[in-house]
Design an enzyme around this catalytic site. Structure first.
Site, PDB file in Angstrom:
ATOM      1  N   LEU A 106      63.671  53.852  30.128  1.00  0.00           N
ATOM      2  CA  LEU A 106      63.558  54.934  29.164  1.00  0.00           C
ATOM      3  C   LEU A 106      62.596  55.973  29.716  1.00  0.00           C
ATOM      4  O   LEU A 106      61.629  55.631  30.398  1.00  0.00           O
ATOM      5  CB  LEU A 106      63.015  54.421  27.819  1.00  0.00           C
ATOM      6  CG  LEU A 106      63.980  53.654  26.906  1.00  0.00           C
ATOM      7  CD1 LEU A 106      63.227  53.082  25.711  1.00  0.00           C
ATOM      8  CD2 LEU A 106      65.127  54.544  26.427  1.00  0.00           C
ATOM      9  N   ASP A 107      62.844  57.241  29.404  1.00  0.00           N
ATOM     10  CA  ASP A 107      61.963  58.313  29.866  1.00  0.00           C
ATOM     11  C   ASP A 107      60.565  58.157  29.265  1.00  0.00           C
ATOM     12  O   ASP A 107      60.372  57.482  28.246  1.00  0.00           O
ATOM     13  CB  ASP A 107      62.521  59.678  29.461  1.00  0.00           C
ATOM     14  CG  ASP A 107      63.829  59.997  30.166  1.00  0.00           C
ATOM     15  OD1 ASP A 107      64.082  59.381  31.217  1.00  0.00           O
ATOM     16  OD2 ASP A 107      64.572  60.856  29.672  1.00  0.00           O
ATOM     17  N   LEU A 108      59.608  58.828  29.875  1.00  0.00           N
ATOM     18  CA  LEU A 108      58.207  58.767  29.435  1.00  0.00           C
ATOM     19  C   LEU A 108      58.062  59.086  27.956  1.00  0.00           C
ATOM     20  O   LEU A 108      57.302  58.417  27.237  1.00  0.00           O
ATOM     21  CB  LEU A 108      57.368  59.744  30.268  1.00  0.00           C
ATOM     22  CG  LEU A 108      55.878  59.837  29.938  1.00  0.00           C
ATOM     23  CD1 LEU A 108      55.163  58.537  30.312  1.00  0.00           C
ATOM     24  CD2 LEU A 108      55.238  61.019  30.666  1.00  0.00           C
ATOM     25  N   SER A 110      60.458  58.986  25.612  1.00  0.00           N
ATOM     26  CA  SER A 110      61.407  58.287  24.752  1.00  0.00           C
ATOM     27  C   SER A 110      60.791  56.980  24.266  1.00  0.00           C
ATOM     28  O   SER A 110      59.887  56.420  24.894  1.00  0.00           O
ATOM     29  CB  SER A 110      62.701  57.993  25.510  1.00  0.00           C
ATOM     30  OG  SER A 110      63.326  59.199  25.911  1.00  0.00           O
TER      31      SER A 110
END
Length: 236
Positions: A106-108, A110
């Protein structure tokens, strides 16, 4: 992939003895693999094989599967010099952490369901494109949405940079500014780029489920072990 190899190579390296000595141990019925007498020097083992030599345990690792509720600002990585990592939120010994990896990042910024395991074969199956494991997200948007979004997501969208068309994705409107999106793949920033076609910025992205593994009411920043049924759902 899982680290497989020959029994004699492992034992020789572990005990610092010759393969001839390992052969003698086999003849003397001193080698056990997963509770049974070793069948041959070329017997295949992996990092989870339970190996005993003359009552001495040479290897004993347990498969581990964790679900973490990732907060904003935590990176989906094992190490990072700037941000806290997902592994740093797990209260585990360093020796156990060293064997873990993340399945499906997951992105930073998210949040939501993040799976951490030491079973590479299992995580490969979970993330394999041909398995088309559904990933569910709650998306918060900067502008209102309406029913005109639904069909383009279902039809798939062409991304010229990679020369690909996304697989059908389901979009369900939750409120004026929120939608539930279900993907069956994981292209780079896919959800943000799909909403970008409507010039509608994604304000927050929260993953609620991966296949049959549901985040449910797991508190933010907390983790739990997967149930056996959840682990088996991937094997099916």
């Amino acid at each position: 992939m899982a680290k497989r190899g020959r029994l004699d190579s492992f034992v020789a390296k572990k005990l610092q003895v010759s393969k001839k000595a390992v052969r003698n141990l086999l003849i003397e019925k001193q080698l056990w693999v997963d509770g049974e007498l070793a069948t041959g020097l070329d017997q295949q083992i992996d990092e989870f094989s339970h190996i005993v030599c003359a009552s001495e345990v040479l290897q004993q690792f347990t498969r581990r599967y964790y679900l973490l509720h990732k907060p904003v600002g935590v990176v989906s990585a094992t190490t990072d010099d700037i941000h806290p990592t997902a592994l740093s939120l797990l209260a585990l010994q360093q020796s156990e952490q060293a064997m873990l990896h993340i399945a499906g990042r997951l992105d930073l910024n998210s949040t939501g369901a993040l799976i951490i395991t030491n079973d590479a074969k299992w995580s490969d199956a979970l993330m394999a494109p041909e398995r088309k494991v559904a990933k569910e997200y709650l998306v918060t948007l900067g502008n209102p949405i309406d029913a005109s979004y639904i069909q383009p997501f279902l039809d798939g969208m062409y991304f010229g940079y990679e020369d690909i068309t996304t697989k059908p994705a389901e979009l369900e409107i939750v409120s004026d500014y929120q939608a539930k999106v279900t993907l069956h793949e994981g292209k780079y920033h896919q959800i943000k780029r799909m909403f970008g076609r409507f010039r509608n910025p994604v304000v927050a992205l929260h993953r609620t489920a991966i296949g049959e593994i549901k985040l449910a009411d797991l508190p933010l920043g907390e983790y739990r072990e997967l149930t056996q049924a959840e682990v088996d759902s991937v094997k099916r």
